[in-house]
Design a protein around this motif. Structure first.
Motif: not given
Length: 173
Positions: A122-128, A160-162, A164
């Protein structure tokens, strides 16, 4: 390997464990359902088209057993390291482990526990892609589930957020 080569982390939660008389949480074995689900997850991972260079597996009994049953489905077993720090790891500890990954590794498989696996995905997914994030959120990262995240750059740039989120699978589907 070029900095432009995308990296992948696949976060696999251990299969269903027993609430047994094991001497500690660390030593809990898989339940019957877990012993059925782990090979199914292995087949799905083997059929994903991802060639894993390295697998990091928690030292807990249930993660080791999950990996033993899942990896039998692979044509080629990736190098496997049993990592004590994966047991009960915080998000910061997980990111530190990812940042330590050798540059020659392109695809990393991590066999661990919740809440860490779900929290990291959840935390690493900046997009999906599509509804992948919604499905993962809805399902709560079930046992034997896995998430696939892609990252540009080096392992040291995983933060974090980096990433997909490109896939989420659960044996419940």
């Amino acid at each position: 390997m070029s900095v432009d080569t995308p990296r992948r982390i696949v976060l696999l939660r251990h299969a269903k464990a027993e609430w047994s008389q094991a001497p500690s949480d660390h030593e809990r074995p898989l339940a019957e359902r877990g012993r059925k689900d782990a090979p199914v997850a292995g087949r799905r991972l083997a059929g994903s088209g991802i060639d894993f260079d390295l697998a990091l597996c928690s030292t807990a009994a249930r993660t080791r057993e999950t990996w033993k049953l899942a990896v039998h489905e692979f044509e080629q077993r990736p190098k496997t390291l049993y990592e004590e720090r994966l047991y009960d790891a915080s998000l910061g500890e997980l990111i530190a482990l990812f940042n330590e990954t050798p540059d020659e590794v392109r695809n990393l498989l991590v066999i661990g526990h919740n809440p860490g696996m779900h929290g990291a995905a959840d935390a690493l997914a900046g997009s999906s892609e599509g509804d992948v994030l919604a499905r993962m959120t809805r399902d709560g990262f079930a046992t034997a589930a896995f998430a696939v995240l892609e990252f540009p750059g080096t392992w040291k740039s995983v933060e974090l957020g980096a990433g997909r989120l490109t896939d989420y699978w659960t044996p419940i589907d």
